[in-house]
Motif scaffolding. Structure first.
Motif, PDB file in Angstrom:
ATOM      1  N   ASP A 101       0.976  -1.233  -0.169  1.00 12.06           N
ATOM      2  CA  ASP A 101       0.020   0.125   0.061  1.00 12.06           C
ATOM      3  C   ASP A 101       1.171   1.125   0.013  1.00 12.06           C
ATOM      4  O   ASP A 101       0.606   2.110  -0.622  1.00 12.06           O
ATOM      5  CB  ASP A 101      -0.839  -0.258   1.325  1.00 12.06           C
ATOM      6  N   ARG A 102       1.885   1.276   0.749  1.00 10.72           N
ATOM      7  CA  ARG A 102       2.872   2.409   0.870  1.00 10.72           C
ATOM      8  C   ARG A 102       3.434   2.519  -0.376  1.00 10.72           C
ATOM      9  O   ARG A 102       3.751   3.651  -0.869  1.00 10.72           O
ATOM     10  CB  ARG A 102       3.626   2.380   2.007  1.00 10.72           C
ATOM     11  N   TRP A 103       3.824   1.396  -0.949  1.00  6.61           N
ATOM     12  CA  TRP A 103       4.659   1.415  -2.115  1.00  6.61           C
ATOM     13  C   TRP A 103       3.697   2.002  -3.430  1.00  6.61           C
ATOM     14  O   TRP A 103       4.021   2.894  -4.096  1.00  6.61           O
ATOM     15  CB  TRP A 103       5.221  -0.154  -2.392  1.00  6.61           C
ATOM     16  N   LEU A 104       2.654   1.526  -3.492  1.00 10.35           N
ATOM     17  CA  LEU A 104       1.600   2.067  -4.315  1.00 10.35           C
ATOM     18  C   LEU A 104       1.427   3.671  -4.098  1.00 10.35           C
ATOM     19  O   LEU A 104       1.474   4.604  -5.287  1.00 10.35           O
ATOM     20  CB  LEU A 104       0.253   1.334  -4.451  1.00 10.35           C
ATOM     21  N   ALA A 105       1.210   4.048  -2.920  1.00  8.49           N
ATOM     22  CA  ALA A 105       0.969   5.329  -2.663  1.00  8.49           C
ATOM     23  C   ALA A 105       2.357   6.308  -2.984  1.00  8.49           C
ATOM     24  O   ALA A 105       2.166   7.319  -3.372  1.00  8.49           O
ATOM     25  CB  ALA A 105       0.734   5.544  -1.281  1.00  8.49           C
ATOM     26  N   SER A 106       3.194   5.670  -2.942  1.00  6.77           N
ATOM     27  CA  SER A 106       4.513   6.524  -3.205  1.00  6.77           C
ATOM     28  C   SER A 106       4.820   6.721  -4.593  1.00  6.77           C
ATOM     29  O   SER A 106       5.690   7.620  -4.959  1.00  6.77           O
ATOM     30  CB  SER A 106       5.785   5.769  -2.627  1.00  6.77           C
ATOM     31  N   TRP A 140      -6.487  -3.691  -7.992  1.00  9.75           N
ATOM     32  CA  TRP A 140      -7.111  -2.819  -8.815  1.00  9.75           C
ATOM     33  C   TRP A 140      -8.157  -1.850  -7.909  1.00  9.75           C
ATOM     34  O   TRP A 140      -8.132  -0.685  -8.451  1.00  9.75           O
ATOM     35  CB  TRP A 140      -7.735  -3.291  -9.931  1.00  9.75           C
ATOM     36  N   ARG A 141      -8.833  -2.166  -7.025  1.00 12.40           N
ATOM     37  CA  ARG A 141      -9.460  -1.303  -6.121  1.00 12.40           C
ATOM     38  C   ARG A 141      -8.765  -0.493  -5.561  1.00 12.40           C
ATOM     39  O   ARG A 141      -9.183   0.894  -5.362  1.00 12.40           O
ATOM     40  CB  ARG A 141     -10.512  -1.911  -5.425  1.00 12.40           C
ATOM     41  N   ARG A 142      -7.527  -0.842  -4.774  1.00  9.46           N
ATOM     42  CA  ARG A 142      -6.939  -0.060  -4.076  1.00  9.46           C
ATOM     43  C   ARG A 142      -6.101   0.826  -5.096  1.00  9.46           C
ATOM     44  O   ARG A 142      -6.056   2.053  -4.574  1.00  9.46           O
ATOM     45  CB  ARG A 142      -5.705  -0.858  -3.216  1.00  9.46           C
ATOM     46  N   GLN A 143      -5.659   0.632  -6.100  1.00 14.12           N
ATOM     47  CA  GLN A 143      -5.116   1.497  -7.049  1.00 14.12           C
ATOM     48  C   GLN A 143      -6.061   2.557  -7.374  1.00 14.12           C
ATOM     49  O   GLN A 143      -5.641   3.960  -7.460  1.00 14.12           O
ATOM     50  CB  GLN A 143      -4.552   0.998  -8.224  1.00 14.12           C
ATOM     51  N   TRP A 144      -7.121   2.258  -7.815  1.00 14.00           N
ATOM     52  CA  TRP A 144      -8.375   3.051  -7.938  1.00 14.00           C
ATOM     53  C   TRP A 144      -8.658   4.384  -6.878  1.00 14.00           C
ATOM     54  O   TRP A 144      -8.774   5.140  -7.261  1.00 14.00           O
ATOM     55  CB  TRP A 144      -9.651   2.258  -8.616  1.00 14.00           C
ATOM     56  N   ALA A 145      -8.516   3.683  -5.698  1.00 17.01           N
ATOM     57  CA  ALA A 145      -8.913   4.706  -4.411  1.00 17.01           C
ATOM     58  C   ALA A 145      -7.679   5.525  -4.470  1.00 17.01           C
ATOM     59  O   ALA A 145      -8.018   6.847  -4.264  1.00 17.01           O
ATOM     60  CB  ALA A 145      -9.061   3.718  -3.225  1.00 17.01           C
ATOM     61  N   LEU A 146      -6.588   5.097  -4.615  1.00 17.56           N
ATOM     62  CA  LEU A 146      -5.456   5.848  -4.619  1.00 17.56           C
ATOM     63  C   LEU A 146      -5.331   6.992  -5.701  1.00 17.56           C
ATOM     64  O   LEU A 146      -4.989   8.181  -5.460  1.00 17.56           O
ATOM     65  CB  LEU A 146      -3.710   5.001  -4.597  1.00 17.56           C
ATOM     66  N   LEU A 147      -5.835   6.501  -6.958  1.00 17.88           N
ATOM     67  CA  LEU A 147      -5.643   7.397  -8.021  1.00 17.88           C
ATOM     68  C   LEU A 147      -6.781   8.598  -7.762  1.00 17.88           C
ATOM     69  O   LEU A 147      -6.532   9.684  -7.899  1.00 17.88           O
ATOM     70  CB  LEU A 147      -6.186   6.799  -9.347  1.00 17.88           C
ATOM     71  N   ARG A 148      -7.954   8.150  -7.210  1.00 21.89           N
ATOM     72  CA  ARG A 148      -8.829   9.301  -6.912  1.00 21.89           C
ATOM     73  C   ARG A 148      -8.639  10.219  -5.410  1.00 21.89           C
ATOM     74  O   ARG A 148      -8.647  11.233  -5.715  1.00 21.89           O
ATOM     75  CB  ARG A 148     -10.032   8.466  -6.328  1.00 21.89           C
TER      76      ARG A 148
END
Length: 274
Positions: free
Chosen positions: A21-26, A263-271
């Motif tokens: 999660d932190r890696w994706l957010a970074s 994909w749901r986590r990535q979409w949430a991060l994108l938004r």
């Protein structure tokens, strides 16, 4: 002082594997700042895992002491062979970060080794301030330097840490470790470690989820006062609401929850909506 590129690459690899999660957010941070975020988060990953990797508290204290000595400037020749330590030291110097907050984080992590409950919700919040809260504050400084306000660090740290601990409840209970503060356990007639799915347990956990949501609301308000360069430090705060909603629907809080699709986590991060 420069750190070998391999040290930063290994930090990113560890983060991608152990804290996705932190890696994706970074990825939402500027490219030149990401290696420093990876170093900070990889350090956090290492120390957060200590309690689950040792069989005796003393062994855990010894592992945490390595990091304490490192940050206190003890001889660093051997430490430089540890890629996370190498990258962390370079990041602290390159970004002008104070070491005292990380020493406070290490002190707080000693609590994890003993499995005892926090005496009350206020103490629980303080633990979250000294762990996740400090991490958000330093990440903001990596991104924005002296411009960083840090106003969102406390509520974000509390909401993020509490959500993560609630998700870890099945594993904590299996290790005879307590999550629920003692005063809340007393209110609902629970033991120090609860291994049964009782109405009292579900009510106590609902209270804690409500507590996390209140801090999410505070985070939203604080982010309105956060300078734009600092904002990517809080991108990961788009995820707790997904996890809290999943826990709301769980019939048995002591059973591990399925992983939410990436994909749901990535979409949430994108938004990016907290």
């Amino acid at each position: 002082m420069t750190s070998p590129p391999d040290s930063y690459a290994l930090c990113e690899a560890a983060l991608r594997e152990g804290d996705r999660d932190r890696w994706l957010a970074s990825m939402f941070a500027p490219a030149d700042r990401r290696p420093h975020l990876h170093a900070l988060y990889a350090f956090n990953l290492e120390v957060a895992r200590v309690a689950s990797q040792v069989t005796q508290p003393l062994l855990g204290e010894m592992r945490l002491q390595f990091w304490t000595d490192l940050l206190n400037g003890e001889p660093q020749g051997e430490a430089r062979s540890n890629p996370v330590a190498d990258a962390l030291l370079t990041t602290l110097d390159a970004c002008g970060l104070q070491r005292e907050p990380l020493l406070e984080l290490l002190e707080a992590r000693l609590f994890d080794l003993y499995g005892e409950p926090h005496p009350d919700v206020e103490a629980f919040d303080h633990y979250c301030d000294l762990t996740a809260g400090i991490l958000f504050r330093l990440a903001g400084q990596i991104l924005a330097g002296a411009e960083a306000s840090g106003v969102a660090a406390e509520p974000a740290g509390r909401a993020y840490a509490l959500t993560g601990l609630l998700r870890a409840l099945p594993w904590l209970a299996a290790e005879n470790k307590s999550l629920i503060p003692a005063d809340l356990s007393a209110t609902y007639g629970l033991g120090l470690v609860t291994r049964e799915n009782t109405p009292g347990l579900r009510a106590a956990l609902a209270d804690l989820r409500a507590h996390a949501r209140a801090d999410l609301d505070r985070t939203v308000a604080a982010l309105e006062q956060t300078p734009q360069p600092e904002a990517p430090a809080y991108r990961v705060m788009a995820l707790p609401k997904l996890y809290l909603a999943q826990m709301d629907e769980a019939a048995d809080p002591l059973s591990p929850l399925p992983e939410i699709a990436q994909w749901r986590r990535q979409w949430a991060l994108l938004r990016g909506k907290v």
